[in-house]
Motif scaffolding. Structure first.
Motif, mmCIF file in Angstrom:
data_model
loop_
_atom_site.group_PDB
_atom_site.id
_atom_site.type_symbol
_atom_site.label_atom_id
_atom_site.label_comp_id
_atom_site.label_asym_id
_atom_site.label_seq_id
_atom_site.Cartn_x
_atom_site.Cartn_y
_atom_site.Cartn_z
ATOM 1 N N GLY A 8 0.777 -1.234 0.000
ATOM 2 C CA GLY A 8 0.000 0.000 0.000
ATOM 3 C C GLY A 8 0.806 1.280 0.000
ATOM 4 O O GLY A 8 0.228 2.375 -0.083
ATOM 5 N N GLY A 9 2.111 1.181 0.086
ATOM 6 C CA GLY A 9 2.924 2.383 0.069
ATOM 7 C C GLY A 9 2.947 3.025 -1.306
ATOM 8 O O GLY A 9 2.430 2.477 -2.284
ATOM 9 N N GLY A 10 3.548 4.210 -1.374
ATOM 10 C CA GLY A 10 3.649 4.896 -2.650
ATOM 11 C C GLY A 10 4.006 6.353 -2.470
ATOM 12 O O GLY A 10 4.389 6.792 -1.385
ATOM 13 N N LEU A 11 3.858 7.093 -3.558
ATOM 14 C CA LEU A 11 4.135 8.530 -3.572
ATOM 15 C C LEU A 11 2.810 9.284 -3.483
ATOM 16 O O LEU A 11 1.877 9.000 -4.256
ATOM 17 C CB LEU A 11 4.872 8.908 -4.865
ATOM 18 N N VAL A 12 2.729 10.226 -2.561
ATOM 19 C CA VAL A 12 1.509 10.995 -2.376
ATOM 20 C C VAL A 12 1.871 12.441 -2.084
ATOM 21 O O VAL A 12 2.937 12.714 -1.502
ATOM 22 C CB VAL A 12 0.651 10.385 -1.244
ATOM 23 N N GLN A 13 1.018 13.346 -2.478
ATOM 24 C CA GLN A 13 1.252 14.757 -2.217
ATOM 25 C C GLN A 13 0.914 15.103 -0.767
ATOM 26 O O GLN A 13 0.089 14.423 -0.135
ATOM 27 C CB GLN A 13 0.408 15.609 -3.157
ATOM 28 N N PRO A 14 1.529 16.141 -0.234
ATOM 29 C CA PRO A 14 1.155 16.586 1.124
ATOM 30 C C PRO A 14 -0.348 16.826 1.214
ATOM 31 O O PRO A 14 -0.959 17.390 0.302
ATOM 32 C CB PRO A 14 1.947 17.884 1.275
ATOM 33 N N GLY A 15 -0.916 16.384 2.325
ATOM 34 C CA GLY A 15 -2.356 16.479 2.516
ATOM 35 C C GLY A 15 -3.128 15.275 2.011
ATOM 36 O O GLY A 15 -4.325 15.152 2.283
ATOM 37 N N GLY A 16 -2.451 14.407 1.295
ATOM 38 C CA GLY A 16 -3.113 13.240 0.740
ATOM 39 C C GLY A 16 -3.243 12.094 1.737
ATOM 40 O O GLY A 16 -2.888 12.229 2.913
ATOM 41 N N SER A 17 -3.750 10.969 1.236
ATOM 42 C CA SER A 17 -4.002 9.799 2.079
ATOM 43 C C SER A 17 -3.437 8.540 1.448
ATOM 44 O O SER A 17 -3.325 8.446 0.217
ATOM 45 C CB SER A 17 -5.511 9.611 2.284
ATOM 46 N N PHE A 68 -3.675 9.381 11.716
ATOM 47 C CA PHE A 68 -3.551 7.961 11.364
ATOM 48 C C PHE A 68 -4.541 7.138 12.191
ATOM 49 O O PHE A 68 -4.816 7.463 13.352
ATOM 50 C CB PHE A 68 -2.147 7.453 11.652
ATOM 51 N N THR A 69 -5.033 6.056 11.595
ATOM 52 C CA THR A 69 -5.921 5.132 12.293
ATOM 53 C C THR A 69 -5.461 3.704 12.052
ATOM 54 O O THR A 69 -5.364 3.275 10.898
ATOM 55 C CB THR A 69 -7.374 5.286 11.826
ATOM 56 N N ILE A 70 -5.186 2.994 13.136
ATOM 57 C CA ILE A 70 -4.785 1.594 13.040
ATOM 58 C C ILE A 70 -6.017 0.716 13.235
ATOM 59 O O ILE A 70 -6.928 1.049 14.015
ATOM 60 C CB ILE A 70 -3.691 1.256 14.076
ATOM 61 N N SER A 71 -6.059 -0.397 12.521
ATOM 62 C CA SER A 71 -7.155 -1.348 12.683
ATOM 63 C C SER A 71 -6.659 -2.742 12.330
ATOM 64 O O SER A 71 -5.613 -2.887 11.693
ATOM 65 C CB SER A 71 -8.350 -0.970 11.810
ATOM 66 N N ARG A 72 -7.434 -3.732 12.749
ATOM 67 C CA ARG A 72 -7.071 -5.110 12.430
ATOM 68 C C ARG A 72 -8.320 -5.884 12.054
ATOM 69 O O ARG A 72 -9.410 -5.605 12.540
ATOM 70 C CB ARG A 72 -6.365 -5.771 13.615
ATOM 71 N N ASP A 73 -8.134 -6.862 11.173
ATOM 72 C CA ASP A 73 -9.185 -7.784 10.774
ATOM 73 C C ASP A 73 -8.671 -9.181 11.084
ATOM 74 O O ASP A 73 -7.880 -9.739 10.310
ATOM 75 C CB ASP A 73 -9.504 -7.608 9.288
ATOM 76 N N ASN A 84 -4.043 9.806 6.858
ATOM 77 C CA ASN A 84 -4.641 10.995 6.262
ATOM 78 C C ASN A 84 -3.796 12.224 6.572
ATOM 79 O O ASN A 84 -2.940 12.193 7.459
ATOM 80 C CB ASN A 84 -6.059 11.193 6.803
ATOM 81 N N SER A 85 -4.050 13.282 5.836
ATOM 82 C CA SER A 85 -3.340 14.553 6.047
ATOM 83 C C SER A 85 -1.830 14.331 6.121
ATOM 84 O O SER A 85 -1.150 14.832 7.025
ATOM 85 C CB SER A 85 -3.845 15.226 7.326
ATOM 86 N N LEU A 86 -1.325 13.608 5.171
ATOM 87 C CA LEU A 86 0.096 13.247 5.195
ATOM 88 C C LEU A 86 0.992 14.464 5.028
ATOM 89 O O LEU A 86 0.653 15.420 4.310
ATOM 90 C CB LEU A 86 0.388 12.212 4.112
ATOM 91 N N LYS A 87 2.126 14.403 5.713
ATOM 92 C CA LYS A 87 3.104 15.492 5.704
ATOM 93 C C LYS A 87 4.432 14.957 5.159
ATOM 94 O O LYS A 87 4.699 13.755 5.253
ATOM 95 C CB LYS A 87 3.327 16.000 7.127
ATOM 96 N N PRO A 88 5.284 15.829 4.641
ATOM 97 C CA PRO A 88 6.590 15.370 4.160
ATOM 98 C C PRO A 88 7.373 14.610 5.237
ATOM 99 O O PRO A 88 8.106 13.670 4.907
ATOM 100 C CB PRO A 88 7.283 16.675 3.767
ATOM 101 N N GLU A 89 7.210 14.986 6.478
ATOM 102 C CA GLU A 89 7.942 14.314 7.550
ATOM 103 C C GLU A 89 7.412 12.909 7.838
ATOM 104 O O GLU A 89 7.999 12.179 8.651
ATOM 105 C CB GLU A 89 7.927 15.149 8.839
ATOM 106 N N ASP A 90 6.332 12.508 7.186
ATOM 107 C CA ASP A 90 5.847 11.132 7.290
ATOM 108 C C ASP A 90 6.578 10.203 6.318
ATOM 109 O O ASP A 90 6.369 8.986 6.342
ATOM 110 C CB ASP A 90 4.345 11.058 7.008
ATOM 111 N N THR A 91 7.408 10.769 5.462
ATOM 112 C CA THR A 91 8.174 9.955 4.517
ATOM 113 C C THR A 91 9.076 8.985 5.267
ATOM 114 O O THR A 91 9.878 9.390 6.118
ATOM 115 C CB THR A 91 9.024 10.855 3.611
ATOM 116 N N ALA A 92 8.917 7.703 4.965
ATOM 117 C CA ALA A 92 9.663 6.663 5.674
ATOM 118 C C ALA A 92 9.315 5.313 5.080
ATOM 119 O O ALA A 92 8.368 5.185 4.296
ATOM 120 C CB ALA A 92 9.309 6.667 7.163
ATOM 121 N N VAL A 93 10.085 4.307 5.468
ATOM 122 C CA VAL A 93 9.686 2.926 5.228
ATOM 123 C C VAL A 93 8.856 2.500 6.429
ATOM 124 O O VAL A 93 9.283 2.668 7.581
ATOM 125 C CB VAL A 93 10.901 2.009 5.062
#
Length: 120
Positions: A8-17, A68-73, A84-93
């Motif tokens: 589910g990872g990838g490239l997203v713009q700031p503010g994206g999800s 962020f919201t964590i959940s499990r199934d 949600n509301s992703l910021k550049p500082e969220d960039t990571a593995v």
């Protein structure tokens, strides 16, 4: 053999999800707390969020609380992280990790990770 496979990872713009998923196998998923941890370029591992066995109790790092919201199934043996509301500082593995008990605790297994890049 315990396996944790993130996606589910990838490239997203700031503010994206983005929504990350982690498929678990090789252990009784419902019996253990699960966590997300991340590693930014040039930095150490940072705990992001945890959910206990049963999915009732969730905890978050201050840096992601409210975004962020964590959940499990347990039926699908899947751990999720809605970001949600992703910021550049969220960039990571981002890695999912299996705790050693039903409650948030040190982990004994970690997946291979999925890259999240937040950039315009």
């Amino acid at each position: 053999e315990v396996q944790l496979v993130e996606s589910g990872g990838g490239l997203v713009q700031p503010g994206g999800s983005l929504r990350l998923s982690c498929k678990a196998s090789g252990f009784t998923f419902s019996n253990y707390a699960m966590s997300w941890v991340r590693q930014a370029p040039g930095k150490g591992l940072e705990w992001v969020s945890s959910v206990n066995s049963g999915g009732i109790t969730t905890t978050y790092a201050d840096s992601v609380k409210g975004r962020f919201t964590i959940s499990r199934d347990d039926a699908k043996k899947t751990l999720n992280l809605q970001m949600n509301s992703l910021k550049p500082e969220d960039t990571a593995v981002y890695f999912c990790a299996k705790s050693i008990s039903a409650w948030r605790s040190p982990y004994d297994y970690r997946g291979q990770g999925t890259q999240v890049t937040v950039s315009s």
